[in-house]
Scaffold this motif. Structure first.
Motif, PDB file in Angstrom:
ATOM      1  N   LEU A   4      41.883  31.032  47.902  1.00 41.69           N
ATOM      2  CA  LEU A   4      41.251  31.722  46.788  1.00 41.69           C
ATOM      3  C   LEU A   4      39.948  31.012  46.434  1.00 41.69           C
ATOM      4  O   LEU A   4      39.934  29.787  46.298  1.00 41.69           O
ATOM      5  N   GLU A   8      36.246  34.502  43.155  1.00 34.69           N
ATOM      6  CA  GLU A   8      37.318  35.502  43.035  1.00 34.69           C
ATOM      7  C   GLU A   8      38.162  35.247  41.785  1.00 34.69           C
ATOM      8  O   GLU A   8      38.509  36.179  41.059  1.00 34.69           O
ATOM      9  N   GLU A  11      36.132  36.150  38.664  1.00 33.03           N
ATOM     10  CA  GLU A  11      36.022  37.607  38.539  1.00 33.03           C
ATOM     11  C   GLU A  11      37.304  38.194  37.936  1.00 33.03           C
ATOM     12  O   GLU A  11      37.253  39.056  37.061  1.00 33.03           O
ATOM     13  N   ARG A  79      48.969  36.367  46.764  1.00 29.84           N
ATOM     14  CA  ARG A  79      47.874  35.865  47.600  1.00 29.84           C
ATOM     15  C   ARG A  79      48.249  34.563  48.318  1.00 29.84           C
ATOM     16  O   ARG A  79      47.393  33.924  48.919  1.00 29.84           O
TER      17      ARG A  79
END
Length: 188
Positions: A4, A8, A11, A79
């Motif tokens: 990650l 990202e 955001e 993720r």
């Protein structure tokens, strides 16, 4: 090792968080956790994971306070960011999650205390520039000051890290000082 990126993560945080105060808190804890990677983790290799845990620890709080931290933990787990997800799931002792790693303990020890140090800066004309651990410790004893800060969580965090409270407060002050202007800690 995290895949990650900070962009990202930021955001996502921005899209889930309307409160500027919460955004500043997230950035403050990120700053402290990046420093904590060197002090309590294994150094440079931990910086991104520690920083992202700090940045995202309250990411779902503004929009879904009753579900916090389930949404951000699920998002991270999807993720493959299980280390960060677990640290975030453990950043409040009353949730009953185990503290398996240094990142888990560091996030607990840095979250509430970073917010509290910030509150101490807001009532000082010179902000963080002259703040000392003894002043923070004195304010911690005043239950009415920054009443939302759970003193039990502060105590549990430093105990789990195995550090002395004054030493940990100084560490947080030192981590925040270079970012005082950005974080609104410079005083009046």
């Amino acid at each position: 090792m995290t895949t990650l990126t900070r962009d990202e993560a930021y955001e996502l945080l921005r899209s889930w968080t309307d409160s500027e105060a919460l955004m500043t808190h997230a950035r403050s804890v990120e700053v402290v956790m990046r420093a904590a990677a060197h002090r309590y983790g294994s150094g440079e290799g931990d910086v991104e994971a520690y920083g992202l845990a700090g940045l995202l620890h309250d990411a779902d709080y503004d929009r879904w306070p009753e579900e916090h931290p389930a949404r951000i933990v699920a998002w991270l787990n999807e993720r493959g960011e299980t280390t960060i997800a677990h640290a975030i799931s453990a950043h409040y002792t009353k949730w009953g999650v185990s503290y398996d790693t240094q990142i888990d303990r560091a996030l607990l020890a840095c979250d509430e205390l970073t917010g509290f140090v910030g509150a101490c800066c807001f009532v000082r004309p010179e902000g963080i520039s002259t703040l000392e651990p003894k002043s923070v410790k004195k304010k911690l004893k005043q239950k009415s000051f920054a009443a939302g800060v759970d003193r039990d969580e502060v105590a549990a965090g430093v105990e789990m890290l195995g550090v002395e409270l004054g030493e940990h407060i100084q560490f947080i002050i030192d981590a925040l000082k270079p970012h005082a202007e950005e974080l609104g800690l410079s005083g009046t």
